[in-house]
Scaffold this motif. Sequence first.
Motif, mmCIF file in Angstrom:
data_model
loop_
_atom_site.group_PDB
_atom_site.id
_atom_site.type_symbol
_atom_site.label_atom_id
_atom_site.label_comp_id
_atom_site.label_asym_id
_atom_site.label_seq_id
_atom_site.Cartn_x
_atom_site.Cartn_y
_atom_site.Cartn_z
ATOM 1 N N TYR A 13 -39.136 -26.734 52.068
ATOM 2 C CA TYR A 13 -39.279 -28.014 52.744
ATOM 3 C C TYR A 13 -37.951 -28.766 52.825
ATOM 4 O O TYR A 13 -36.966 -28.398 52.176
ATOM 5 N N SER A 14 -37.956 -29.838 53.606
ATOM 6 C CA SER A 14 -36.738 -30.601 53.879
ATOM 7 C C SER A 14 -36.698 -31.890 53.066
ATOM 8 O O SER A 14 -37.504 -32.119 52.158
ATOM 9 N N ASP A 15 -35.771 -32.748 53.436
ATOM 10 C CA ASP A 15 -35.624 -34.057 52.789
ATOM 11 C C ASP A 15 -36.889 -34.891 52.884
ATOM 12 O O ASP A 15 -37.129 -35.751 52.026
ATOM 13 N N ASP A 16 -37.701 -34.662 53.904
ATOM 14 C CA ASP A 16 -38.939 -35.434 54.043
ATOM 15 C C ASP A 16 -39.804 -35.302 52.792
ATOM 16 O O ASP A 16 -40.275 -36.302 52.222
ATOM 17 N N THR A 17 -40.026 -34.070 52.355
ATOM 18 C CA THR A 17 -40.844 -33.851 51.162
ATOM 19 C C THR A 17 -40.076 -34.185 49.895
ATOM 20 O O THR A 17 -40.649 -34.707 48.926
ATOM 21 N N GLN A 18 -38.779 -33.909 49.874
ATOM 22 C CA GLN A 18 -37.977 -34.268 48.701
ATOM 23 C C GLN A 18 -38.110 -35.757 48.384
ATOM 24 O O GLN A 18 -38.321 -36.146 47.221
ATOM 25 N N LEU A 19 -38.002 -36.593 49.403
ATOM 26 C CA LEU A 19 -38.075 -38.037 49.170
ATOM 27 C C LEU A 19 -39.509 -38.489 48.898
ATOM 28 O O LEU A 19 -39.730 -39.476 48.189
ATOM 29 N N THR A 20 -40.485 -37.783 49.451
ATOM 30 C CA THR A 20 -41.878 -38.060 49.102
ATOM 31 C C THR A 20 -42.092 -37.865 47.602
ATOM 32 O O THR A 20 -42.733 -38.698 46.935
#
Length: 498
Positions: free
Chosen positions: A87-94
């Motif tokens: 996954y990308s930064d979207d899930t990392q920040l989630t």
Amino acid sequence: MQLELFGDEPQRRRPPQGNALPPRERFEAAMLYSSIGDALGWPTEFLIPGRSRQPPFQLPLQTFVNWKKRVGGRWWGYEDKVGPGEYSDDTQLTLAVARCINEEGRFEPERFAYEELPLWLQYERGGGRTVKTAARKLVARQAHWLHNFYHQGDLDYREAGANGAAMRNLPIALVNVHDKQALIRDSFYNAIITHGHPRAILGAILFGLAVHCALTLTAPPPPARFIECLLDGLRQVPQVMRGDERLQRWINTWNRGCLDKELDFAQLYHRTLQEAVQYLKHIPAFLSRDPKDYYTFVGALEPATKGSGIATVCVAIYLFLRYLQHPQQGIIVAVNTFGSDTDTIALFLGSLLGAFHGLQVIPPTLMNQVQDHHFLMAIARRLYEIASASTTFAASIEAKSDRRAFYFSILSWEVAFHEMFHQEYQDGNILIHPALGLGTIQSQEAQPLRRDGYVARLIRVQFKCGQTCVFHSRVKGHESPSESLAGEVARALQEREE
């Protein structure tokens, strides 16, 4: 339908209604399917419709693939090899937001702003300029999460209206299933740490409300009913803003620094709200048409607006209602609508479909292959347990965080970070990260750069908590790694002492 910014009479916040929760699997499915949408849509994010050059995978994309992402420019660039399901930064920040929700269900903006965001810079994958700029600014001594009014080059905090806040807001929506006003307040806090335009703020709130509505439904809703559920939530935003002292301080600061003295925050908010309402109310008219028609209507295929906090969330709501009975088809449409923000829209859509349908909606192969599958499940279960215990109303209290403690935790980590990038660690060695805990180095890679003497190093670490991160930095000789925070943190500490 009139949605005013401020009503005439103050409205007290409603306490949570009852103890009933949706099934835990709907929390788990929302978290899992959001990450699956992110991982599926990331490889297609930069594909351009009609472009002659074909990607190194078959289209339409329906499963996880190996692919390579170019990071940086001609002299400073390297290849990030992305594995199937990563996954990308979207899930990392989630996940970073989820770690900042305490046992009472409150989002802790200080922890997110001063620890999670700066440290994320060292392992981010696909992070956008706005969020990365905001994260860097928060390291400085004078920075404050409630007043991060940055201006750097063409980036202006007050004009930051993209979906970087909405994409990380799922945990706040899940944990506040009992309380819409707490959801709105914490979504607002989450957004203004990095974004200052109402388009980003309303996008985060609207996504949170959409998850809330999907999570609490017991039967497929008529589109008009679902949209009314969202509008009802938006009507509560003014009371939350008016009743929260921190948000009032933020709005006053926003207005004092605005160059356009004829357009204050309230006016811009109202204008943006009308944009969101228009997009929502037109959804039923597009449900029987080609999905690209709705994408075009909201500007989700235009390069200048495709990442809009409002447009991308509204597209996901549209796809949710259009493909409610055919969820896997909806995800495929989101992932393969080239020219749009595919990974983030698919993340939003996966969240909504998972929240409504539960785990049964997710193809088993995707469920088992998405990166950090077990950790995602554990995060969802923790949020469920917190939500199940949140049965009493608690007044909003401004937390007093020890800023120096965050600084010192980062400095302590920087010792290991420097050693890691100067090849003093081997595969299998253990390290301790301030936010992620105990981790084991799995692999290390070096890529020579065109810039004289520099090498890009990528170091994959598996943390005991269950999250996998690829730390990255450019290094030359004994110089500090490019992503080091040590100098900025040390200066901030020195200035605080003075």
